[in-house]
Design a protein around this motif. Structure first.
Motif, mmCIF file in Angstrom:
data_model
loop_
_atom_site.group_PDB
_atom_site.id
_atom_site.type_symbol
_atom_site.label_atom_id
_atom_site.label_comp_id
_atom_site.label_asym_id
_atom_site.label_seq_id
_atom_site.Cartn_x
_atom_site.Cartn_y
_atom_site.Cartn_z
ATOM 1 N N UNK A 81 11.255 -52.135 9.084
ATOM 2 C CA UNK A 81 10.802 -52.867 7.895
ATOM 3 C C UNK A 81 11.827 -53.938 7.554
ATOM 4 N N UNK A 82 11.387 -54.869 6.716
ATOM 5 C CA UNK A 82 12.338 -55.869 6.208
ATOM 6 C C UNK A 82 12.752 -55.436 4.806
ATOM 7 N N UNK A 83 14.052 -55.370 4.562
ATOM 8 C CA UNK A 83 14.540 -54.880 3.276
ATOM 9 C C UNK A 83 15.759 -55.693 2.856
ATOM 10 N N UNK A 84 15.698 -56.255 1.662
ATOM 11 C CA UNK A 84 16.846 -57.011 1.136
ATOM 12 C C UNK A 84 17.429 -56.234 -0.041
ATOM 13 N N UNK A 116 21.730 -65.948 13.992
ATOM 14 C CA UNK A 116 21.222 -64.642 13.578
ATOM 15 C C UNK A 116 19.720 -64.523 13.858
ATOM 16 N N UNK A 117 18.994 -65.584 13.556
ATOM 17 C CA UNK A 117 17.537 -65.565 13.756
ATOM 18 C C UNK A 117 17.191 -65.380 15.232
ATOM 19 N N UNK A 118 18.001 -65.971 16.101
ATOM 20 C CA UNK A 118 17.751 -65.820 17.547
ATOM 21 C C UNK A 118 18.014 -64.378 17.987
ATOM 22 N N UNK A 119 18.959 -63.723 17.346
ATOM 23 C CA UNK A 119 19.351 -62.362 17.762
ATOM 24 C C UNK A 119 18.412 -61.283 17.225
ATOM 25 N N UNK A 120 17.663 -61.578 16.163
ATOM 26 C CA UNK A 120 16.769 -60.607 15.512
ATOM 27 C C UNK A 120 17.445 -59.247 15.288
ATOM 28 N N UNK A 121 18.570 -59.214 14.558
ATOM 29 C CA UNK A 121 19.282 -57.934 14.362
ATOM 30 C C UNK A 121 18.517 -56.965 13.459
ATOM 31 N N UNK A 143 15.422 -65.381 4.468
ATOM 32 C CA UNK A 143 14.712 -64.116 4.704
ATOM 33 C C UNK A 143 13.336 -64.286 5.342
ATOM 34 N N UNK A 144 12.631 -65.320 4.917
ATOM 35 C CA UNK A 144 11.258 -65.519 5.410
ATOM 36 C C UNK A 144 11.205 -65.767 6.920
ATOM 37 N N UNK A 145 12.312 -66.171 7.506
ATOM 38 C CA UNK A 145 12.333 -66.475 8.942
ATOM 39 C C UNK A 145 12.636 -65.250 9.815
#
Ligand code: UDP
Length: 242
Positions: free
Chosen positions: A28-31, A146-151, A171-173
């Motif tokens: 999930x995405x969580x901030x 970071x976006x390229x790595x998809x951690x 975050x949206x990316x």
């Protein structure tokens, strides 16, 4: 202030750690914003930060005892603090158990490097897909990497509100990931800076220990904590009248 306090997580630290583990397992995405009174004071006068905090997809947890007390004063039942340092170590441990990846952005070069060393030893199955210090790197470039790595886990240690604003803007990316602004946690977890002795933590006096070790913090403490309670009092009065 009331608006932030009402949406702050009021379960126990163990309960929140379980939520974080589930989010990690289910991608999930969580901030998460680990809030202290200073966080909320800054948000009152910073429109972008305010927007980030009240966004319904943003989770706020009570890092500082002042936030817990503030919630109590609104008759919200609480279960103690959920600290940034504690959440960080939980994510490292669980990240290793689940063989997940982490990106570490922030802190001084030697602190960031030391943390990587410590993690390679203590959390051998956690994959460090990126680590950049918080002084020599361009934030936009770091986030593009970071976006390229998809951690699976993204920890940003640049101080409030810079760390949260950067996360929120980008975050949206991201499709997945647990994002946390972790303040000085890298300094503590790398072993560079000592955390307060257990007794101070237990008695909720960690703030006092930090001030004693760094007197420059007195002004910061006054501006955020003391004012926090007076603003809260005023807001409560106004709410009663309305
Ligand atoms: N920091 C950074 N780049 C900067 C300013 C700060 O990487 O331009 C780091 C700093 O080294 C520290 C963290 O951000 O590791 C913030 O620490 P502080 O104790 O001020 O955070 P707090 O937990 O009090 O918000």
């Amino acid at each position: 202030m009331i608006e932030y306090l009402k949406k702050t997580f009021n379960g126990s630290e163990a309960e929140f750690h379980a939520i974080a583990t589930k989010a990690l397992e289910e991608e999930q995405k969580l901030f998460v914003v680990t809030a202290n009174p200073e966080t909320m004071m800054i948000a009152r006068s910073n429109e972008d930060f305010h927007k980030a905090l009240v966004d319904e997809s943003t989770t706020i947890v009570p890092d500082g005892i002042g936030v817990v007390k503030g919630m109590n004063s609104l008759d919200i039942k609480t279960n103690g603090r959920v600290t940034g340092v504690g959440l960080c170590s939980h994510l490292f441990k669980e990240g290793s158990r689940l063989k997940k990846s982490v990106y570490l952005y922030g802190a001084k070069p030697e602190v960031n490097d030391k943390l990587c060393e410590v993690l390679k030893k203590d959390c051998p199955d956690l994959r460090i897909v990126g680590h950049k210090n918080g002084y020599d790197n361009d934030p936009d470039e770091v986030f593009e990497d970071m976006k390229r790595q998809e951690p699976d886990i993204v920890l940003v240690a640049l101080g409030i509100p810079k760390q949260e604003l950067l996360i929120y803007k980008n975050l949206k990316d991201f499709k997945k990931g647990i994002f946390v602004g972790v303040g000085g946690s890298f300094d503590v977890l790398s072993g560079t800076k000592k955390r307060a002795p257990k007794l101070f933590v237990k008695l909720n006096l960690e703030w006092l220990y930090r001030i004693a070790g760094d007197p420059k913090r007195i002004k910061r403490f006054y501006q955020s904590n003391v004012k926090f309670f007076s603003v809260l009092k005023k807001e409560k009065k106004a709410e009663k009248k309305a």
